[in-house]
Write a protein that holds these residues in place. Sequence first.
Motif, PDB file in Angstrom:
ATOM      1  N   GLY A 276      21.499 -67.629 -45.455  1.00 28.83           N
ATOM      2  CA  GLY A 276      20.136 -67.857 -45.926  1.00 28.83           C
ATOM      3  C   GLY A 276      19.181 -66.771 -45.468  1.00 28.83           C
ATOM      4  O   GLY A 276      18.298 -66.337 -46.226  1.00 28.83           O
ATOM      5  N   PHE A 277      19.360 -66.312 -44.227  1.00 29.25           N
ATOM      6  CA  PHE A 277      18.515 -65.236 -43.713  1.00 29.25           C
ATOM      7  C   PHE A 277      18.714 -63.962 -44.521  1.00 29.25           C
ATOM      8  O   PHE A 277      17.749 -63.256 -44.850  1.00 29.25           O
ATOM      9  CB  PHE A 277      18.850 -64.983 -42.243  1.00 29.25           C
ATOM     10  N   ALA A 278      19.974 -63.655 -44.856  1.00 29.78           N
ATOM     11  CA  ALA A 278      20.258 -62.456 -45.641  1.00 29.78           C
ATOM     12  C   ALA A 278      19.670 -62.568 -47.049  1.00 29.78           C
ATOM     13  O   ALA A 278      19.041 -61.624 -47.553  1.00 29.78           O
ATOM     14  CB  ALA A 278      21.765 -62.225 -45.711  1.00 29.78           C
ATOM     15  N   VAL A 279      19.866 -63.723 -47.684  1.00 29.74           N
ATOM     16  CA  VAL A 279      19.358 -63.913 -49.046  1.00 29.74           C
ATOM     17  C   VAL A 279      17.833 -63.886 -49.060  1.00 29.74           C
ATOM     18  O   VAL A 279      17.218 -63.388 -50.014  1.00 29.74           O
ATOM     19  CB  VAL A 279      19.890 -65.239 -49.629  1.00 29.74           C
ATOM     20  N   PHE A 280      17.207 -64.396 -48.018  1.00 30.16           N
ATOM     21  CA  PHE A 280      15.745 -64.405 -47.933  1.00 30.16           C
ATOM     22  C   PHE A 280      15.175 -62.995 -48.059  1.00 30.16           C
ATOM     23  O   PHE A 280      14.137 -62.780 -48.693  1.00 30.16           O
ATOM     24  CB  PHE A 280      15.318 -65.034 -46.604  1.00 30.16           C
TER      25      PHE A 280
END
Length: 295
Positions: A117-121
């Motif tokens: 999720g952090f990467a996609v954010f």
Amino acid sequence: MPVQNAKYDSRSYRAFRLLNTVILLGVIFVTLFPFLNVVAKSFSSEAAISAGEVNLIPKGFNVTTYKVVLGDSAFWTGYRNTIVYTVVATFISLVFTTAFAYVLSKKDLKGRNALVGFAVFTMFFNGGLIPNYILITNLGMKNTIWAVVLPNAINVFNLLVMKSFFEGLPHELEEAGELDGLGTYGILFRIVLPLSKAIIATMFLFYAVANWNAWFGAFLYFDDKNLFPVTIYLRNMLAGVTTSDSLGGGTADQTQISSNLRSVTMVLTSLPILCVYPFVQKYFVTGVTLGSVKG
């Protein structure tokens, strides 16, 4: 089997293959025409270019502009810088992307969903131009190679493709490696990476092309002209910052140079990538396809 052969030899199937071939050839022509037109203009005379007579074949063949551009020290300085930036940035990107993707491919990893999720954010939100500039400056990376090779070291799309590829590898191979006494790094280097040549070659192509064509980071973070990549040189050509007058030559040469300077520069800056692509093209479709099976 005879029925199947009759199907493929039928008139309707032959018509389909012919139509499909014509359409694909049309797509290829439309795709190649702009580049071939630029190449033709780079070897054409000023009179033919001004008259709009150049399409796919050079007219009034000359290499005056090539001689002048290749004799410009700023062009070769930019070329050298671009090669260095591309090699270093691509290596760093491959290492970071491979390591992160391999970790994310482990479904039993604690906090895995949070990391994804952090990467996609970061695909949709970033700090903005001014905060990034302040950050790079305060870190002391301005006017250094790190200002252009580190900020975009990981492309999230490439990361997700590589993660999906690693997830598709047989887990039994890693279990066999563990039984043979291999640790995490041993499994990665001796089992996973040798089986991942296709996806690594694909990521190499993606990153190399992106880094070779990048110019905005250098434009933003570099004040020293000796650090500019060749894409800044091209950008100055397109923006009219560098003119034929600054490149020297007589009046007749200046007229010729101004007519196809942009074409010559675009050909020279695109040539290295065109030379590299055939060596990794065979891995390209396989890598993207295998990496796109899972979400």
